[in-house]
Write a protein that holds these residues in place. Structure first.
Motif: not given
Ligand code: ADP
Ligand code: ZN
Length: 741
Positions: A196-197, A231-241, A373-377
């Motif tokens: 991840l960046t 990618e952030v969604y996928l990362h969060a999903l991994e943690q939830a699962l 708020l989370l930002s990806l510049p």
């Protein structure tokens, strides 16, 4: 042992506020969330048990017929959630609950006929006589599809004798399921997460902390297309699962593509179940069951997937949260983004809204601290944003040419370079109107209050050298008259404006060598259309893609480097206070189609309003700047996000009745609003809806406005209690309306 309940409260899938009391027959064990068959008037209806209390009045209660499930199919959390929906959106609890029930599929197994031996089927086809045309067509279709429902084949006219023969001779076979379409995602290769960046790590940590704490929380993830939100969604999903939880991922209808599926499936093989109306009923029912049983823990789908039967729900992702398709425009008129926040709160799940162009509601919530708020510049890859330029339509010399010279020159350049271009025009047909040159009148639909669109051909087939007039609202079609039908006029009729058909013709005239593909509702009827378009684009068989909204989103073609917008004003001038917000979203979306790979992209936007703040901000993809500019006006007028609205639409086939009903409801509400003394509560109208007549129905609207939604709700509740729609008039209540047409 707990005593069996003697009474139960039941709701039905009807627009009724009420909950009905019943007596439970002896020996029947029931619990909330179970479906039952209940006597209702003279009928027996399916209902859902919502509670098992002893009512105050017990005399004369009818007895339930029987239970339809051995155990509850709706969790207590979903019961509570749908109860909230009914209160908030003024729909029946049963109507909201219907969204959470297992998808209906025929208990009776559908029978399919399979082409068992294709070679012998062809032989049989060759042996058919000329008089067996219908059987031939049916068999040919079967040969193509591999298997078809028996009912469909019979409806197409396959002769029973031929069917019997095929089954006896063994080149046809009976079976209980249809063609097994490979679920595109299921074949996806497992993928590993990238490193991840820094911005993704920061966002991921905030989400991870909230997930670990287990108390829920609501987030807004803002980042342009390609900034790595998924990618952030996928990362969060991994943690939830990973913590044993489950998750819901909502995507707009249009982006539920094989690529999206493959991406989620690839990361979580065997864990994702899709809930989507495009699936067969049996498939949907199967996926629902897998989710309910915990065999799949990620529900992926459009807005209706919010009602997935998941236990231990930890995360709800709403991708592209500002997409209009999250609002359901028929009852229950819920907004899936807003409802997701509520379901998340009830079940202590983290809710993650993501967008390149957040809704004003979400942005204001983020500023007020209600969303974190989370930002990806910036974009993840090396390629930057496409460069965007506004072109002044006011300087147009040649009225017959929809393209300004700069756009035409750039098209030429791309053609020479072998690169692809996309031209956007949100108007299908040849011309938006047929207008009398003498009296200036545009030909109107006889059933709707809009102009008929001029098409070159009758879309339902049949050539007509005079063209065809079509109503885009109700589908009414007619041959154009030879002269103006106004009494005593008889002037010449001329087409006015440009639709995609005309634009395609113009482009073909100016670029005779270019291979042009038009995409709008008239060309995109065929199934598998998206795939064939993708293949043609990727194989370099198309130079210029011309189309409507249908090509504004989601397409990803590396060789597409130029996007042209024919007229940004059409969208800016739309009669809706969100017109600028929608235009901004549209321009960012369509502009995002250009330069997605290593070649830089260019976007040219034609407009008469060169200094409109929305266009200037869109050119820079600067959402915060646009919000700062635009929100002042919203604030001054008390529009969302600074106030809440509800729309009350009265419809009748009798114009006078609709008007009278709207006026009487308006009076009732005015009086009640005064009595409520709620600061800022206002009743506007009634006023004719912008589309005052649709399909022969006359439409008048009242608009209620209040800084606090509780004030709105109180007023609507009182209004509905004190006023009843007269016969022949229907009232539609829309809380937080997104459409005002
Ligand atoms: P968005 O959802 O904001 O449009 P994506 O998550 O789809 O962005 O990311 C855009 C592209 O960049 C995708 O091809 C994705 O695989 C890639 N990508 C995203 N994050 C990373 C990363 N940390 N390292 C390498 N590639 C990434
Ligand atoms: Zn019409």
């Amino acid at each position: 042992m707990k005593a069996e309940p003697r009474h139960a409260q039941v709701v039905f899938d009807l627009p009724l506020e009420r909950v009905f009391d019943y007596q439970v027959p002896a020996g029947l064990a029931l619990a909330p969330g179970q479906r039952v068959l209940a006597p209702f008037g003279r009928r027996k209806l399916q209902g859902v048990v919502v509670s098992c209390r002893d009512p105050e009045r017990r005399e004369g209660l009818k007895e339930l017929e029987r239970a339809l499930d051995p155990s509850p199919v709706v969790s207590p959390a979903l019961l509570e959630f749908t109860r909230w929906m009914a209160d908030y959106y003024f729909c029946g609890w049963g109507e909201a609950l219907a969204l959470a029930l297992p998808p209906q599929h025929n208990a009776r197994q559908q029978v399919f006929i399979q082409a068992q031996d294709p070679a012998r089927l062809q032989t049989a086809l060759a042996g058919l006589s000329a008089r067996q045309a219908r059987s031939r067509a049916a068999l040919q279709e079967l040969a193509r599809a591999g298997a078809l429902a028996l009912g469909d084949l019979q409806a197409q006219g396959l002769s029973p004798l031929l069917l019997k023969k095929g089954l006896q001779e063994g080149w046809l076979a009976r079976q209980s399921r249809g063609p097994v379409a490979p679920a595109p995602g299921a074949l996806a290769a497992p993928s590993v997460p990238p490193k991840l960046t820094a911005a993704q790590v920061t966002a991921g940590q905030a989400l991870g902390d909230a997930l670990a704490a287990g108390r829920g929380g609501a987030f807004l993830l803002h980042g342009i297309t390609g900034s790595g939100k998924t990618e952030v969604y996928l990362h969060a999903l991994e943690q939830a699962l990973g913590s044993g939880g489950s998750a819901i991922v909502l995507v707009p209808e249009i982006s539920l593509t094989p690529q999206t599926l493959a991406r989620f499936n690839g990361r979580f093989p065997g864990q994702v179940a899709v809930l989507h109306s495009g699936l067969s009923a049996a498939e949907r029912a199967k996926n629902w069951r897998l989710l309910a049983q915990g065999q799949r823990r990620v529900a992926l789908g459009p807005r209706s997937a919010l009602f997935a039967p998941l236990e231990r729900l930890r995360l709800i992702v709403v991708d592209e949260e500002s997409e209009p398709s999250y609002k359901q425009e028929n009852p229950p008129r819920y907004h899936a983004r807003d409802a997701a926040l509520v379901r998340g709160r009830l079940e202590k799940a983290v809710v993650l809204l993501g967008s390149a162009t957040p809704s004003f509601e979400s942005w204001a919530n983020a500023k007020a601290g209600k969303l974190r708020l989370l930002s990806l510049p910036g974009r993840v890859g090396a390629c930057g944003l496409p460069s965007t330029q506004l072109l002044d339509l006011g300087r147009r010399q040649d009225a017959g040419n929809p393209l300004l010279p700069e756009l035409e020159a750039q098209l030429e350049t791309r053609l020479k370079a072998g690169e692809q271009s996309l031209i956007f025009l949100n108007r299908r047909g040849f011309a938006p109107a047929l207008v009398c040159v003498k009296c200036g009148m545009a030909l109107q639909c006889p059933h709707c209050s809009i102009a008929l669109t001029f098409h070159k051909h009758n879309p339902s087939g049949g050539a007509d050298e005079r063209g065809w007039l079509l109503c885009h609202l109700c589908g009414h079609g007619q041959r154009p008259p030879r002269a103006c039908p106004q009494p005593k006029c008889g002037g010449l009729l001329r087409v006015q404006g440009t639709g995609t058909q005309r634009l395609e013709e113009e482009l073909a005239r100016r670029f005779p060598r270019a291979r042009i593909r038009r995409v709008d509702r008239d060309t995109a009827q065929a199934r598998g259309f998206h795939q064939s378009l993708g293949e043609a684009m990727n194989a370099g068989q198309v130079d210029i893609l011309v189309g409507t909204q249908m090509i504004a989103k989601g397409l990803d073609f590396p060789n597409l480097t130029l996007v042209g917008v024919i007229n940004a004003d059409a969208s800016l001038n739309f009669p809706d206070f969100r017109a600028a917000e929608r235009t901004f979203q549209l321009l960012v979306q369509v502009g995002g189609r250009a330069g997605r790979a290593d070649k830089p992209g260019q976007v040219l936007v034609q407009t008469l309003r060169m200094d409109h703040p929305c266009l200037l901000a869109a050119a820079k993809q600067d959402f915060p700047a646009f919000f700062e500019e635009e929100h002042q006006e919203r604030k001054a007028l008390g529009y969302p996000p600074y106030g809440r609205l509800a729309s009350l639409l009265l419809r009748s086939q009798d114009k006078a009745k609709a008007q009278a009903a709207a006026a009487s409801l308006g009076e009732v509400l005015q009086a009640q609003a005064l009595a409520l003394k709620e600061p800022g509560l206002e009743v506007w109208g009634p006023a004719p809806a912008p589309l005052v007549e649709v399909k022969g129905w006359w439409r008048y609207r009242l608009l209620l406005k209040c800084p606090d939604h509780r004030g709105l709700h109180r007023l609507i509740k009182q209004g509905l209690a004190a006023w009843q729609a007269p016969h022949g008039v229907s009232l539609a209540v829309d809380v937080d309306p997104m459409s005002f047409l």
